[in-house]
Write a protein that holds these residues in place. Structure first.
Motif, mmCIF file in Angstrom:
data_model
loop_
_atom_site.group_PDB
_atom_site.id
_atom_site.type_symbol
_atom_site.label_atom_id
_atom_site.label_comp_id
_atom_site.label_asym_id
_atom_site.label_seq_id
_atom_site.Cartn_x
_atom_site.Cartn_y
_atom_site.Cartn_z
ATOM 1 N N ILE A 56 -5.349 27.738 98.045
ATOM 2 C CA ILE A 56 -3.956 28.780 98.210
ATOM 3 C C ILE A 56 -2.752 28.349 98.248
ATOM 4 C CG2 ILE A 56 -3.215 30.389 100.230
ATOM 5 C CD1 ILE A 56 -6.225 30.800 100.738
ATOM 6 N N GLU A 57 -2.384 27.233 98.520
ATOM 7 C CA GLU A 57 -1.109 26.473 98.568
ATOM 8 C C GLU A 57 -0.515 26.422 97.005
ATOM 9 O OE1 GLU A 57 1.162 26.796 101.102
ATOM 10 O OE2 GLU A 57 -0.581 27.594 102.547
ATOM 11 N N LEU A 58 -1.476 26.077 96.402
ATOM 12 C CA LEU A 58 -1.179 25.743 94.859
ATOM 13 C C LEU A 58 -0.788 26.651 94.243
ATOM 14 C CD1 LEU A 58 -3.821 22.909 93.886
ATOM 15 C CD2 LEU A 58 -1.233 22.500 94.344
ATOM 16 N N ALA A 59 -1.562 27.850 94.779
ATOM 17 C CA ALA A 59 -1.413 29.225 93.970
ATOM 18 C C ALA A 59 0.166 29.877 94.386
ATOM 19 C CB ALA A 59 -2.566 30.359 94.345
ATOM 20 N N LYS A 60 0.391 29.663 95.752
ATOM 21 C CA LYS A 60 1.806 30.187 96.172
ATOM 22 C C LYS A 60 2.629 29.283 95.489
ATOM 23 C CE LYS A 60 0.246 31.141 101.150
ATOM 24 N NZ LYS A 60 0.334 30.802 102.505
ATOM 25 N N LEU A 61 2.624 28.079 95.285
ATOM 26 C CA LEU A 61 3.449 27.381 94.813
ATOM 27 C C LEU A 61 3.854 27.646 93.392
ATOM 28 C CD1 LEU A 61 5.688 25.235 94.666
ATOM 29 C CD2 LEU A 61 3.877 23.398 94.151
ATOM 30 N N ALA A 62 2.744 28.180 92.595
ATOM 31 C CA ALA A 62 2.707 28.707 91.271
ATOM 32 C C ALA A 62 3.576 29.806 91.201
ATOM 33 C CB ALA A 62 1.294 28.553 90.577
ATOM 34 N N ASP A 63 2.991 30.674 92.242
ATOM 35 C CA ASP A 63 3.976 32.035 92.119
ATOM 36 C C ASP A 63 5.146 31.915 92.387
ATOM 37 O OD1 ASP A 63 1.139 33.394 92.070
ATOM 38 O OD2 ASP A 63 1.065 33.804 94.208
ATOM 39 N N ARG A 64 5.788 31.033 93.403
ATOM 40 C CA ARG A 64 7.113 30.809 93.436
ATOM 41 C C ARG A 64 7.966 30.253 92.405
ATOM 42 N NH1 ARG A 64 7.024 27.021 98.850
ATOM 43 N NH2 ARG A 64 8.989 26.479 98.167
ATOM 44 N N ILE A 65 7.108 29.428 91.552
ATOM 45 C CA ILE A 65 7.864 29.084 90.074
ATOM 46 C C ILE A 65 7.638 30.171 89.353
ATOM 47 C CG2 ILE A 65 7.362 27.520 88.104
ATOM 48 C CD1 ILE A 65 5.925 25.662 90.229
ATOM 49 N N ASP A 66 6.719 30.843 89.031
ATOM 50 C CA ASP A 66 6.740 32.158 88.181
ATOM 51 C C ASP A 66 7.922 33.291 88.660
ATOM 52 O OD1 ASP A 66 4.517 30.921 86.856
ATOM 53 O OD2 ASP A 66 3.178 32.276 87.778
ATOM 54 N N VAL A 67 7.954 33.454 89.980
ATOM 55 C CA VAL A 67 9.280 34.362 90.450
ATOM 56 C C VAL A 67 10.491 33.949 90.286
ATOM 57 C CG1 VAL A 67 10.120 35.330 92.621
ATOM 58 C CG2 VAL A 67 7.429 35.513 92.094
ATOM 59 N N ALA A 68 10.616 32.517 90.309
ATOM 60 C CA ALA A 68 11.884 31.943 90.102
ATOM 61 C C ALA A 68 12.242 31.978 88.666
ATOM 62 C CB ALA A 68 12.008 30.614 90.633
ATOM 63 N N CYS A 69 11.212 31.866 87.521
ATOM 64 C CA CYS A 69 11.433 31.948 86.402
ATOM 65 C C CYS A 69 11.800 33.168 85.890
ATOM 66 C CB CYS A 69 10.540 31.446 85.638
ATOM 67 S SG CYS A 69 10.214 29.487 85.755
ATOM 68 N N ILE A 70 11.177 34.168 86.324
ATOM 69 C CA ILE A 70 11.235 35.519 86.087
ATOM 70 C C ILE A 70 12.703 35.875 86.650
ATOM 71 C CG2 ILE A 70 10.902 38.129 86.720
ATOM 72 C CD1 ILE A 70 7.765 36.951 86.780
ATOM 73 N N ALA A 71 13.297 35.637 87.759
ATOM 74 C CA ALA A 71 14.501 35.946 88.282
ATOM 75 C C ALA A 71 15.613 35.346 87.423
ATOM 76 C CB ALA A 71 14.647 35.555 89.552
ATOM 77 N N HIS A 72 15.330 34.054 87.099
ATOM 78 C CA HIS A 72 16.211 33.428 86.264
ATOM 79 C C HIS A 72 16.531 33.850 84.855
ATOM 80 C CE1 HIS A 72 18.745 30.087 84.508
ATOM 81 N NE2 HIS A 72 17.619 30.094 83.308
ATOM 82 N N SER A 73 15.201 34.458 84.012
ATOM 83 C CA SER A 73 15.362 34.876 82.842
ATOM 84 C C SER A 73 15.938 36.513 82.801
ATOM 85 C CB SER A 73 14.039 35.174 82.151
ATOM 86 O OG SER A 73 13.212 35.864 82.789
#
Length: 77
Positions: A56-73
């Protein structure tokens, strides 16, 4: 895990990104999935609740990375 996590990016001497964030988030999800598969197949020495919590924690971290990338792009601050 409530604290912020900073992941250094791997860049070459010209500043070119060598590891895509999408690859990192995919890897995090794959590791969690592999752990769950090992528990499901009865691998000895793995605690099911611990593996579930870590996955679950790995998935949360992956989600945060994805959200940060979407926000950046998208140009969001």
């Amino acid at each position: 895990m409530n604290g912020e996590v900073t992941l250094p990016l791997i860049v070459d001497d010209r500043g070119t990104l060598q590891v895509a964030a999408a690859d990192v988030s995919k890897l995090l999800r794959m590791v969690g999935g592999r752990w769950l598969h090992l528990v499901e197949t009865g691998e000895e020495g793995l605690d099911e609740s611990t593996v579930a919590a870590l996955t679950i924690e790995l998935a949360k971290l992956a989600d945060r990375i994805d959200v940060a990338c979407i926000a950046h792009s998208s140009g969001a601050p």
